[in-house]
Design a protein around this motif. Structure first.
Motif, mmCIF file in Angstrom:
data_model
loop_
_atom_site.group_PDB
_atom_site.id
_atom_site.type_symbol
_atom_site.label_atom_id
_atom_site.label_comp_id
_atom_site.label_asym_id
_atom_site.label_seq_id
_atom_site.Cartn_x
_atom_site.Cartn_y
_atom_site.Cartn_z
ATOM 1 N N ASP A 1 -54.880 21.822 87.483
ATOM 2 C CA ASP A 1 -55.688 22.385 88.794
ATOM 3 C C ASP A 1 -56.888 21.862 89.164
ATOM 4 O O ASP A 1 -57.321 21.700 90.040
ATOM 5 C CB ASP A 1 -55.607 23.945 88.771
ATOM 6 N N ASP B 1 -57.953 26.054 96.697
ATOM 7 C CA ASP B 1 -58.712 25.327 97.586
ATOM 8 C C ASP B 1 -58.975 25.812 98.819
ATOM 9 O O ASP B 1 -59.304 25.452 99.862
ATOM 10 C CB ASP B 1 -57.813 24.013 97.644
ATOM 11 N N ARG C 1 -52.762 24.884 82.621
ATOM 12 C CA ARG C 1 -52.727 25.051 84.252
ATOM 13 C C ARG C 1 -53.964 24.884 84.899
ATOM 14 O O ARG C 1 -54.411 23.929 85.814
ATOM 15 C CB ARG C 1 -52.282 26.261 84.831
ATOM 16 N N ARG D 1 -45.444 28.888 94.350
ATOM 17 C CA ARG D 1 -44.636 29.433 93.356
ATOM 18 C C ARG D 1 -43.213 29.325 94.263
ATOM 19 O O ARG D 1 -42.123 29.083 93.524
ATOM 20 C CB ARG D 1 -45.042 30.993 92.881
ATOM 21 N N ARG E 1 -56.665 17.627 89.273
ATOM 22 C CA ARG E 1 -55.639 16.773 90.243
ATOM 23 C C ARG E 1 -56.712 16.086 91.403
ATOM 24 O O ARG E 1 -57.892 16.572 91.402
ATOM 25 C CB ARG E 1 -54.750 17.839 90.817
ATOM 26 N N ARG F 1 -48.660 19.874 99.454
ATOM 27 C CA ARG F 1 -50.003 20.495 99.860
ATOM 28 C C ARG F 1 -50.286 20.653 101.408
ATOM 29 O O ARG F 1 -50.531 21.637 102.084
ATOM 30 C CB ARG F 1 -51.225 20.025 99.240
HETATM 31 O O1 DC Z 1 -52.700 31.533 91.790
HETATM 32 P P1 DC Z 1 -51.247 31.199 91.381
HETATM 33 O O2 DC Z 1 -51.468 31.201 89.794
HETATM 34 O O3 DC Z 1 -50.109 32.206 91.513
HETATM 35 O O4 DC Z 1 -50.937 29.786 91.677
HETATM 36 C C1 DC Z 1 -49.866 29.172 91.189
HETATM 37 C C2 DC Z 1 -50.296 27.517 90.881
HETATM 38 O O5 DC Z 1 -50.314 27.206 92.582
HETATM 39 C C3 DC Z 1 -51.503 27.102 90.460
HETATM 40 O O6 DC Z 1 -51.439 26.961 89.119
HETATM 41 C C4 DC Z 1 -51.844 25.964 91.159
HETATM 42 C C5 DC Z 1 -51.038 26.042 92.465
HETATM 43 N N1 DC Z 1 -52.067 26.747 93.844
HETATM 44 C C6 DC Z 1 -52.886 25.637 94.424
HETATM 45 O O7 DC Z 1 -52.682 24.393 94.107
HETATM 46 N N2 DC Z 1 -53.582 25.798 95.526
HETATM 47 C C7 DC Z 1 -53.459 27.067 95.905
HETATM 48 N N3 DC Z 1 -54.384 27.481 96.863
HETATM 49 C C8 DC Z 1 -52.947 28.145 95.297
HETATM 50 C C9 DC Z 1 -52.049 27.820 94.305
#
Ligand code: DC
Length: 234
Positions: free
Chosen positions: A182, A129, A178, A41, A185, A107
């Protein structure tokens, strides 16, 4: 055993209770809490501030190389040394974070940082992840799930408490969007690690879900002291 204790990985979809649970469990165990979503974020906030929209891969590469994302001593998310915990709560930042998190360079950089922070153990990491990619050797892996409507209701309450009312159906749509991205992907999708324990929080109270995770942690730690009961007393 790692220097500071075990690694607890908590993964799951939006609104399953990861952040609140991870925070309380970390407090109870005297562990560090690492909210990895906050890092995605914070990067989304940086992109929005600098680019107001479009973001091609080269530009993202440049921005993620320059990004200064970290945590204060009290666990607040910092962007260029400034606490941005309030700004990153915005719904459009959540959606942008989900979109940008599909980028491999973004990432790689954030995962490297997460491993650096967590490697000595004594930490609760939460995200998508953690148990599959960031720390596949974590001593305890939890996969939190909850009914989609319940998750939307929880988010609505959270936003109401922040002073922003968002209708339930709008939040349910955002969550579905979302979750889909998520989960689908190509790199590090949201998926349950084979050795993760599934905790369904649909019908659990907050205390109930904390207690369940603490019981599992206790079993891994081999502590006789009843942390879960102590928690309920607080
Ligand atoms: O946990 P969150 O809803 O605050 O995360 C926001 C976005 O960040 C989520 O939609 C996908 C990404 N995210 C990710 O890809 N891998 C993570 N370990 C944490 C979050």
């Amino acid at each position: 055993m790692r220097k500071n204790g075990i690694i607890i990985a908590i993964d799951g979809p939006v609104g399953s209770g990861k952040s609140s649970t991870a925070k309380r469990v970390a407090e109870r165990l005297g562990f560090l809490h690492l909210n990895t979503g906050a890092m995605y974020r914070a990067f989304a906030l940086l992109v929005r501030r600098r680019d107001h929209g479009g973001h091609d891969p080269e530009r993202l590469h440049q921005l993620i190389s320059e990004a200064q994302i970290g945590f204060s001593d009290t666990g607040k998310i910092l962007l260029d040394g400034v606490d941005v915990s309030r700004e990153i709560q915005e719904p459009d930042i959540a959606l942008l974070a989900s979109e940008l998190s599909t980028n491999p360079e973004v990432r790689a950089k954030l995962v490297e940082k997460q491993r650096e922070i967590g490697k000595d153990g004594g930490v609760v990491l939460e995200g998508r992840d953690i148990g599959t990619v960031v720390f596949p050797d974590a001593e305890l892996k939890i996969f939190l799930v909850a009914d989609q409507l319940v998750r939307a209701e929880r988010r609505m309450l959270e936003y109401d408490n922040l002073g922003t009312h968002i209708p339930l159906n709008e939040l349910a749509n955002q969550i579905a969007e979302r979750d889909k991205r998520d989960r689908e992907r190509a790199i590090s999708p949201l998926v349950q690690a084979e050795d993760a324990v599934v905790v369904d929080t649909t019908n659990l109270t907050f205390e109930g879900q904390v207690k369940r995770v603490l019981e599992l942690a206790q079993a891994r730690l081999g502590i006789t002291q009843d942390l879960a009961l102590t928690t309920l007393a607080h």
